[in-house]
Design an enzyme around this catalytic site. Structure first.
Site, short mmCIF file in Angstrom:
data_model
loop_
_atom_site.label_atom_id
_atom_site.label_comp_id
_atom_site.label_asym_id
_atom_site.label_seq_id
_atom_site.Cartn_x
_atom_site.Cartn_y
_atom_site.Cartn_z
N LYS B 116 37.17 37.05 46.43
CA LYS B 116 35.71 36.88 46.43
C LYS B 116 35.14 36.79 47.83
O LYS B 116 34.16 37.44 48.16
CB LYS B 116 35.37 35.56 45.71
N HIS B 235 30.90 36.24 29.86
CA HIS B 235 31.18 37.14 30.98
C HIS B 235 31.95 38.40 30.57
O HIS B 235 32.45 39.13 31.40
CB HIS B 235 31.93 36.42 32.11
N ARG B 294 38.98 50.34 39.92
CA ARG B 294 39.69 51.07 38.86
C ARG B 294 38.67 51.83 38.02
O ARG B 294 37.47 51.67 38.21
CB ARG B 294 40.40 50.06 37.95
#
Lengths: 135, 490
Positions: B116, B235, B294
């Protein structure tokens, strides 16, 4: 009603000119009927099954905790003789990477523990039996 | 071109990659765990190699076994799909070391974009907007107060080494900041053995909008429009669409966000397909969230509106070919939307519902695409993600695509297990969903106003009738139990 069997377990029904397509699947003792993506559960009851042994419900003061789906027992949180309150977790079952805590629906004493940590279980398999406090 | 491709994945995404390979005449190799011997991706592949036990850790996550399998069959490249090893920098590095082509970005890019704080720093260097706040840990509550005054309330405190919502505190007013700082640090200490906390502006009712990019090994990189994935549960994306209804109303944002995504990707030395995720506030300010290194689950909606095959481009780029598409070649036509059909009980806390698919009937007709990993008789294993089928529709307008999806869902029958088909039927009929007033908390609000489906008396009557027909002996007593109520009929 006019019914035509169109495929295995699929019927086209005509009520006047109103057409309905119904798909049927068996789920245990129940039938699940689907109309345009919506499923309706139907129970066909056989009176011979009404022999008074309707175990499993709270009415008898006994709660049987069963698995809602196949999975793996991760943790057993109680042992025989333990006192539990309604809402207390008794067994943790993991399925598809999700852990689910099975909770006691009643206050009572643990009478039987069939769950074994690490064991694979089927859907609807009995894990723990809890007996409500007398009175 | 690539000589032979091993797909280090399973389910619908492995099938998706195999289809692209077959269309390009490249031999495909499936890998499978013990419970996946009968899986659809194995049936469709040219070659298949067993790689171990049912648990992912014993098979689909075993780098050594996957590399061995590639060696054994003489594959020169590995497509990781999504999930499993797809964003594992160590796996990409191992492929590089072993002389195998990893069909994705270089390991160094995965590494930098994986954490992050380093991704946030990288975005900042590239000039990609990040949520206002700090990149380093705060020393005390007073420092937090000073920054909160600067960026404006509400703010959110986050654990520096955190994840999964632990060590996070949303703060509305200055008088609550000190206590929240204490709580967040102690929770961070308990959960991650690191009390470091940083602060960010909290974005109210944000939309999740992401940019698809493609980059080759010759310095060319383009963006392929956006996808909106604001419909999320815990999420997890549930419905995705392209274009974004918000961007359609703020068309200048597409190029701005696209260029910001390309800048961040270039800063990381990125190649192949990738996605830059942003949070967008109601004023059209956008903030870098993270980069997914990806192919994404929701890639088909982009393929539908751009007519570009992302998987084929992944393969061509991995083979060293030039990206012949130019930015000005990318145009968007119509609207596309995807529903992720899961084996889960949407009326019972979305619990997974593995088991045998006893019957299966799938939709067709105009504008419908199915990326499926299942077939009738397939036993959905309990070890993996319960995604069964991606139902994707394309139409001229958003309204048309919603109606097309409803029609296709009504044609969908998955028997024997519980699925979220009816959840989608309810959601797509919601007037606010149709109005496209979306934000990441949309589903939580919708659940409280969800309209329950009512069966007609004719349907209930018909259900009894066909159940009796399905069972030979005549029923003695019948009652119908719908999900919403029990109604004795006789």
């Amino acid at each position: 009603m006019n019914e035509a069997k169109v495929e295995s377990m699929v019927w086209s029904l005509l009520d006047g000119h109103r057409q309905l397509e119904a798909r049927v699947d068996r789920e245990g003792e129940d039938y699940v009927v689907a109309f345009r993506g919506r499923k309706l559960r139907v129970q066909l009851e056989d009176p011979r099954a009404w022999n008074g042994s309707g175990a499993g419900k709270q009415s008898s003061g006994i709660a049987k905790i069963t698995t809602p789906m196949p999975g793996k027992v991760v943790r057993v949180l109680v042992e025989v003789g333990a006192e539990v309150k309604a809402g207390d977790g008794v067994v943790v079952v993991e399925a598809m990477k999700m852990q689910n805590e099975m909770k006691s629906p009643i206050d009572g004493i643990v009478k039987q523990v069939a769950a074994v940590e690490g064991a694979t279980v089927n859907g609807n398999q009995m894990l723990v039996v809890i007996e409500a406090h007398a009175g | 071109m690539l000589r032979k491709v091993l797909i280090a994945n399973r389910g619908e995404i492995a099938v998706r990659v195999i289809r692209a390979l077959r269309e390009m005449n490249i031999p495909s190799v499936a890998v499978f765990s013990d419970v996946d011997r009968h899986a659809l991706h194995v049936r469709m592949a040219d070659e298949a190699v067993g790689i171990g036990g049912a648990a992912s850790a014993d098979s689909y996550l075993r780098m050594d076994k996957i590399i061995d399998a590639a060696r054994k069959v003489g594959a020169d490249s590995i497509h990781p799909g999504y999930g499993f090893l797809s964003e594992n920098a160590a796996f990409a590095a191992l492929c590089e070391k072993e002389g195998l082509i990893f069909i994705g970005p270089p390991s160094s890019a995965i590494e930098q974009l994986g954490s992050k704080t380093s991704a946030r720093q990288l975005a900042k260097r590239a000039g990609t907007p990040i949520p206002p706040g700090t990149e380093e840990a705060l020393n005390n509550a007073n420092e937090a107060k000073a920054i909160a005054r600067e960026v404006g309330y509400p703010v959110i405190l986050k654990a520096a080494s955190g994840g999964g919502g632990k060590g996070m505190r949303r703060v509305e007013r200055e008088e609550d900041l000190e206590a929240a700082f204490r709580d967040a640090s102690s929770e961070a200490e308990r959960s991650f053995r690191d009390s470091a906390v940083y602060i960010e502006k909290f974005i109210v009712r944000p939309r999740h909008i992401e940019i698809q990019i493609l980059g080759d090994h010759h310095g060319n990189m383009i963006y392929l429009g956006e996808r909106e994935c604001s419909i999320q549960r815990r999420h997890q994306k549930v419905v995705e669409e392209a274009p974004s209804p918000f961007i359609v109303n703020h068309p200048e944002l597409r190029a701005k966000m696209g260029e910001a995504a390309v800048a961040a990707a270039k800063e990381a030395g990125y190649t192949n397909a990738g996605t830059c995720e942003f949070l967008v506030d109601i004023h059209g300010n956008f903030y870098f969230l993270e980069m997914n290194t990806r192919l994404q689950v929701e890639h088909p909606v982009t393929e539908s509106i751009t007519s570009i095959d992302l998987v084929k481009w992944q393969l061509r780029i991995a083979a060293g070919e030039k990206l012949t598409l130019k930015q000005e070649d990318i145009s968007i036509r119509g609207w596309s939307m995807e529903c992720r059909l899961y084996a889960e009980d949407a009326d019972n806390g979305f619990l997974p519902s593995p088991g045998e698919i006893t019957s299966l009937s799938l939709p067709g007709g105009p504008g419908v695409r199915l990326d499926s990993g299942v077939y009738p008789g397939w036993k959905v294993p309990l070890e993996y993600d319960p995604l069964l089928i991606k139902l994707v529709a394309w139409a001229e307008t958003r309204e048309d695509v919603v109606h097309r999806l409803i029609r296709a869902l009504e044609e969908t029958h998955i028997g024997g297990i519980r699925t979220n088909v009816e959840f989608f039927l309810d959601l797509l009929a919601d007037t606010e969903f149709l109005a496209a007033d979306l934000h990441t908390g949309f589903l939580d609000e919708w659940f409280t106003r969800r309209k329950k489906h009512e069966f007609t008396p004719a349907e209930i009557e018909a259900a009894k009738r066909v159940s009796a027909l399905a069972r030979r002996p005549k029923p003695q007593q019948v009652h119908v139990k719908s999900k919403w109520k029990e109604l004795p009929l006789r």
